[in-house]
Design a protein around this motif. Structure first.
Motif, mmCIF file in Angstrom:
data_model
loop_
_atom_site.group_PDB
_atom_site.id
_atom_site.type_symbol
_atom_site.label_atom_id
_atom_site.label_comp_id
_atom_site.label_asym_id
_atom_site.label_seq_id
_atom_site.Cartn_x
_atom_site.Cartn_y
_atom_site.Cartn_z
ATOM 1 N N UNK A 138 15.633 51.519 -22.077
ATOM 2 C CA UNK A 138 16.044 50.133 -22.309
ATOM 3 C C UNK A 138 15.072 49.350 -23.181
ATOM 4 N N UNK A 139 13.800 49.786 -23.210
ATOM 5 C CA UNK A 139 12.787 49.096 -24.021
ATOM 6 C C UNK A 139 12.681 49.667 -25.438
ATOM 7 N N UNK A 140 13.445 50.711 -25.720
ATOM 8 C CA UNK A 140 13.446 51.265 -27.081
ATOM 9 C C UNK A 140 14.475 50.546 -27.937
ATOM 10 N N UNK A 141 14.089 50.190 -29.143
ATOM 11 C CA UNK A 141 15.051 49.699 -30.119
ATOM 12 C C UNK A 141 15.984 50.835 -30.534
ATOM 13 N N UNK A 142 17.202 50.545 -30.994
ATOM 14 C CA UNK A 142 18.038 51.617 -31.535
ATOM 15 C C UNK A 142 17.285 52.351 -32.650
ATOM 16 N N UNK A 143 17.255 53.666 -32.573
ATOM 17 C CA UNK A 143 16.473 54.441 -33.527
ATOM 18 C C UNK A 143 15.005 54.551 -33.164
ATOM 19 N N UNK A 195 11.903 62.344 -28.754
ATOM 20 C CA UNK A 195 13.281 61.914 -28.587
ATOM 21 C C UNK A 195 13.496 60.607 -29.331
ATOM 22 N N UNK A 196 14.763 60.324 -29.624
ATOM 23 C CA UNK A 196 15.100 59.097 -30.351
ATOM 24 C C UNK A 196 16.299 58.445 -29.689
ATOM 25 N N UNK A 197 16.274 57.128 -29.613
ATOM 26 C CA UNK A 197 17.406 56.401 -29.022
ATOM 27 C C UNK A 197 18.578 56.378 -29.979
ATOM 28 N N UNK A 198 19.741 56.725 -29.474
ATOM 29 C CA UNK A 198 20.933 56.766 -30.322
ATOM 30 C C UNK A 198 21.323 55.361 -30.769
#
Length: 198
Positions: A138-143, A195-198
């Motif tokens: 939840x704290x990761x920006x998209x990408x 890993x990367x946020x979709x």
């Protein structure tokens, strides 16, 4: 998973360790740590991350190196003894903030381009690890990217192993999951997954 130690290790555990030895894991001196830091930084595909978050910064040895790649870096730990050394080490880096924070209960409100979870996930209980994973995603920006680096041999004090930690995050990179797996490495005694946020 170690059934005898199901709870997250408390801050007092780390305070006692640092009181007994100012560098208990040899972060400043061991060739293993130097090689692992080199591999960690090399695994990051972007030259620059505007906002980064390092959980479990300890003495700040990796923090100081990671800072060169960040616009702003928030580095946190639960041990004041460790943080005092990290603050001293990073005193000349105004874009680095070093704070006491107990993740996953406490998290900053902002979102990040990079979150680093290095040698910290196996100190959490399985329930806290699951909570941490959801909250960190939840704290990761998209990408935004999440880099995991953990020692893999079991340690009898620790609730989980490095493999337990990575397996939980990698399960969120399956079909339709919030993450995608970009790269992984397995070394003799540690592993690394990006890993990367979709």
């Amino acid at each position: 998973m170690n059934e005898n130690q199901p709870n997250t290790l408390p801050p007092e555990y780390f305070d006692q360790v640092y009181q007994a030895n100012r560098d208990p894991w040899g972060f400043e001196s061991r060739p293993y740590e130097r090689e692992k830091y080199t591999a960690t930084l090399a695994a990051l595909p972007r030259p620059h991350y505007p906002e980064a978050f390092e959980i479990g910064c300890s003495l700040g040895v990796l923090t100081e190196q990671l800072a060169r790649r960040c616009g702003h870096l928030l580095a946190v730990d639960v041990s004041e003894a460790a943080l005092a050394q990290a603050r001293q080490r990073c005193a000349g880096l105004p874009h680095v903030a070093v704070q006491r924070m107990q993740v996953p209960e406490e998290l900053p409100e902002k979102q990040f381009d990079l979150i680093l979870v290095s040698e910290v996930g196996y100190y959490w209980s399985a329930a806290d690890l699951a909570l941490a994973a959801d909250r960190l995603i939840g704290r990761l920006l998209p990408g935004g990217q999440l880099l995991l680096v953990h020692w893999t041999p079991p340690v009898h004090d620790y609730p989980l192993t490095g493999d337990d930690v990575h397996a939980l995050f990698l399960a969120k990179a399956g079909d339709g999951g919030p993450l995608r797996h970009l790269a992984g490495q397995r070394h003799e005694t540690y592993r690394l997954d990006l890993l990367e946020k979709r």
